[in-house]
Write a protein that holds these residues in place. Structure first.
Motif, PDB file in Angstrom:
ATOM      1  N   SER A  69      29.777   5.911 -24.426  1.00 48.73           N
ATOM      2  CA  SER A  69      28.474   6.433 -24.016  1.00 48.73           C
ATOM      3  C   SER A  69      28.394   6.523 -22.491  1.00 48.73           C
ATOM      4  CB  SER A  69      27.341   5.584 -24.585  1.00 48.73           C
ATOM      5  OG  SER A  69      27.627   4.216 -24.535  1.00 48.73           O
ATOM      6  N   THR A  70      28.975   5.557 -21.791  1.00 44.77           N
ATOM      7  CA  THR A  70      28.994   5.623 -20.323  1.00 44.77           C
ATOM      8  C   THR A  70      29.786   6.838 -19.855  1.00 44.77           C
ATOM      9  OG1 THR A  70      28.923   3.202 -20.232  1.00 44.77           O
ATOM     10  CG2 THR A  70      29.575   4.352 -18.220  1.00 44.77           C
TER      11      THR A  70
ATOM     12  N   ALA B  51      30.330   9.512 -21.506  1.00 43.60           N
ATOM     13  CA  ALA B  51      29.600  10.737 -21.859  1.00 43.60           C
ATOM     14  C   ALA B  51      28.572  11.074 -20.783  1.00 43.60           C
ATOM     15  CB  ALA B  51      28.926  10.570 -23.216  1.00 43.60           C
ATOM     16  N   GLY B  52      27.838  10.079 -20.329  1.00 50.98           N
ATOM     17  CA  GLY B  52      26.849  10.314 -19.290  1.00 50.98           C
ATOM     18  C   GLY B  52      27.492  10.784 -17.992  1.00 50.98           C
ATOM     19  N   LEU B  53      28.570  10.146 -17.628  1.00 57.04           N
ATOM     20  CA  LEU B  53      29.279  10.549 -16.412  1.00 57.04           C
ATOM     21  C   LEU B  53      29.769  11.988 -16.528  1.00 57.04           C
ATOM     22  CD1 LEU B  53      31.285   7.236 -15.855  1.00 57.04           C
ATOM     23  CD2 LEU B  53      29.761   8.264 -14.157  1.00 57.04           C
ATOM     24  N   SER B  54      30.346  12.296 -17.667  1.00 58.24           N
ATOM     25  CA  SER B  54      30.921  13.625 -17.856  1.00 58.24           C
ATOM     26  C   SER B  54      29.838  14.705 -17.887  1.00 58.24           C
ATOM     27  CB  SER B  54      31.729  13.636 -19.163  1.00 58.24           C
ATOM     28  OG  SER B  54      32.311  14.897 -19.381  1.00 58.24           O
ATOM     29  N   VAL B  55      28.759  14.457 -18.589  1.00 60.90           N
ATOM     30  CA  VAL B  55      27.656  15.429 -18.635  1.00 60.90           C
ATOM     31  C   VAL B  55      27.117  15.664 -17.220  1.00 60.90           C
ATOM     32  CG1 VAL B  55      25.254  15.731 -19.389  1.00 60.90           C
ATOM     33  CG2 VAL B  55      27.016  15.048 -21.030  1.00 60.90           C
TER      34      VAL B  55
ATOM     35  N   SER C  15      30.816   4.565 -31.690  1.00 59.89           N
ATOM     36  CA  SER C  15      30.515   5.090 -30.350  1.00 59.89           C
ATOM     37  C   SER C  15      31.447   6.237 -29.996  1.00 59.89           C
ATOM     38  CB  SER C  15      30.640   3.986 -29.301  1.00 59.89           C
ATOM     39  OG  SER C  15      29.645   3.027 -29.475  1.00 59.89           O
TER      40      SER C  15
ATOM     41  N   ARG D 237      32.948   8.208 -32.102  1.00 66.87           N
ATOM     42  CA  ARG D 237      32.543   9.343 -32.941  1.00 66.87           C
ATOM     43  C   ARG D 237      31.323  10.059 -32.351  1.00 66.87           C
ATOM     44  NH1 ARG D 237      28.356  10.313 -35.743  1.00 66.87           N
ATOM     45  NH2 ARG D 237      27.523   8.230 -35.340  1.00 66.87           N
ATOM     46  N   GLY D 238      30.292   9.282 -32.067  1.00 65.50           N
ATOM     47  CA  GLY D 238      29.030   9.905 -31.693  1.00 65.50           C
ATOM     48  C   GLY D 238      28.964  10.367 -30.255  1.00 65.50           C
ATOM     49  N   TRP D 239      29.429   9.527 -29.345  1.00 64.94           N
ATOM     50  CA  TRP D 239      29.228   9.816 -27.924  1.00 64.94           C
ATOM     51  C   TRP D 239      30.356  10.616 -27.293  1.00 64.94           C
ATOM     52  CZ3 TRP D 239      24.619   9.475 -25.819  1.00 64.94           C
ATOM     53  CH2 TRP D 239      23.683   8.604 -26.387  1.00 64.94           C
TER      54      TRP D 239
ATOM     55  N   MET E 250      29.829  14.665 -28.776  1.00 69.69           N
ATOM     56  CA  MET E 250      29.269  15.282 -27.563  1.00 69.69           C
ATOM     57  C   MET E 250      30.303  16.159 -26.850  1.00 69.69           C
ATOM     58  SD  MET E 250      26.028  13.937 -26.757  1.00 69.69           S
ATOM     59  CE  MET E 250      25.987  13.718 -24.995  1.00 69.69           C
ATOM     60  N   ASN E 251      31.475  16.312 -27.457  1.00 68.48           N
ATOM     61  CA  ASN E 251      32.538  17.163 -26.890  1.00 68.48           C
ATOM     62  C   ASN E 251      32.909  16.733 -25.468  1.00 68.48           C
ATOM     63  OD1 ASN E 251      32.598  18.860 -29.232  1.00 68.48           O
ATOM     64  ND2 ASN E 251      30.697  19.786 -28.492  1.00 68.48           N
TER      65      ASN E 251
END
Lengths: 172, 196
Positions: A59-60, A62-66, A86, A88-90, A94-95
């Motif tokens: 999830s961390t 994912a946030g950085l990448s977005v 995590s 799977r979902g994040w 979230m690709n």
């Protein structure tokens, strides 16, 4: 497979991180990669983000990448297995094109596992249909670049299994 | 205890240009928001990860105010994330928590020790320097401007009324107006390139 006698230098990993414009290393330390930790703390272009459970890495990241940064995840196989939902979902859902460098605790070249962490690692990765590459020494290091390229191409997490823990990193 | 919808109405005038991750209360936010391309209603990619996701976004975009509406169930699932957030101390991160005391999306079963957990105390113990706790709308409304003027990370826990959902997941009506991919694409276009 590469010559095991050559060993695997943590500088090799750092060179690949810098070469791929990585900005953040999301990381939960493990004893086998302590040399790498020491080098990372001395590398100003890489920001270390220390987590306390491996699922937080996805999830961390994912946030950085977005947000436009380029993270890598550095965890142990035990933590990877704890992180399934995590990841799977994040990351997958979230690709997120993130490379996860996974310490392959218990791995041996002769295939006789005495550590169930190794026994289930690749089965776990297969279950998620994650692409992965085994790196044992500096001679295998080009696989790290293949992992970065594949993550970017597929917009999915790709694993690099660091199968060096059997004899430890070498310094160069 | 107050209503999540009323909380969002009180918050809306102070949103400014912030990026808002509305979390599990998102259905009440998306119809209030005047900047939908700066909203990140992700639904629930995997429970327990909203704090780390929003923290990561705040780290990547230090020039943007990032506001998360988290839930106590998510906090309990990944409480260690609070230590990482407090350590990195993102000045632009505002961490609100909706504490309804239950797992509302699974039928309203209580979270562990629901009546006694003090999330603001936990956050402060993990290293958040600014923490707040509200159990009524008036106090929340009177403090929201001050909260958002403080340097982050700021942690705010709010006792809200449960909105229990007990319909099978496959039969639930999706409240998001956009797909997750479109949400991310719109946000990234809105934010523009990241400064090195």
């Amino acid at each position: 497979m590469a010559d095991q006698e050559g060993g695997f230098s943590p500088q090799t990993i750092i060179d690949h991180l810098k070469g791929n414009n990585v900005t953040h290393v999301v990381w939960l330390p493990d004893s086998e990669t302590n040399f790498l930790y020491t080098l990372l703390t001395q590398e100003p272009s890489l920001e270390l983000v220390t987590i306390s459970r491996e699922g937080q890495a996805f999830s961390t990241a994912a946030g950085l990448s977005v947000g436009g940064a380029k993270p890598v995840i550095l965890i142990q196989n035990t933590g990877l297995m704890e992180s399934g939902d995590s990841m799977r979902g994040w990351a997958m859902g979230m690709n997120i094109p993130v490379v996860m460098m996974v310490g392959y605790r218990g791995w041996t070249r002769h295939g006789v596992d005495t550590d169930t962490a190794a026994t289930y690692t690749e089965h776990f990765i297969h279950a998620f249909n994650i692409k992965y590459f085994l790196v044992e020494s500096d001679a295998d290091a080009d696989r790290i670049q293949v992992a970065f390229d594949l993550a970017e191409k597929t917009k999915q997490p790709v694993a690099v299994l660091i199968g060096d823990e059997f004899h430890g990193f070498v310094q160069r | 205890m107050f209503q999540t919808a009323d909380m969002f109405k009180a918050f809306a005038p102070f949103r400014g240009n912030a990026v808002v991750i509305p979390g599990r209360g998102g259905r009440h936010w998306i119809n209030l928001s005047d900047k939908p391309d700066r909203d990140v209603p992700l639904g629930d990619p995997a429970m327990g990860g909203h704090a780390s996701f929003s923290f990561g976004l705040a780290m990547a975009r230090p020039d943007e105010k990032i506001i998360l509406f988290d839930s106590e169930g998510d906090i309990l699932m990944n409480m260690g994330a609070l230590t990482t957030i407090a350590e990195k101390e993102p000045k632009n991160f505002y961490h609100f928590v909706l504490d309804n005391g239950v797992y509302a999306t699974t039928g309203g079963q209580p979270v562990p020790n629901a009546e006694n957990v003090q999330y603001d105390v936990i956050a402060r113990g993990c290293g958040y320097k600014s923490t707040y706790s509200f159990d009524n709308l008036e106090d929340f409304t009177n403090n929201i401007e001050e909260i958002l003027s403080k340097p982050g990370p700021v942690f705010v826990t709010m006792k809200v009324a449960p909105e229990v959902e007990n319909t099978p997941i496959t039969q639930r009506v999706r409240w998001q107006k956009k797909t997750r991919d479109q949400t991310i694409t719109d946000l990234q276009r809105e934010l523009g390139p990241r400064k090195p």
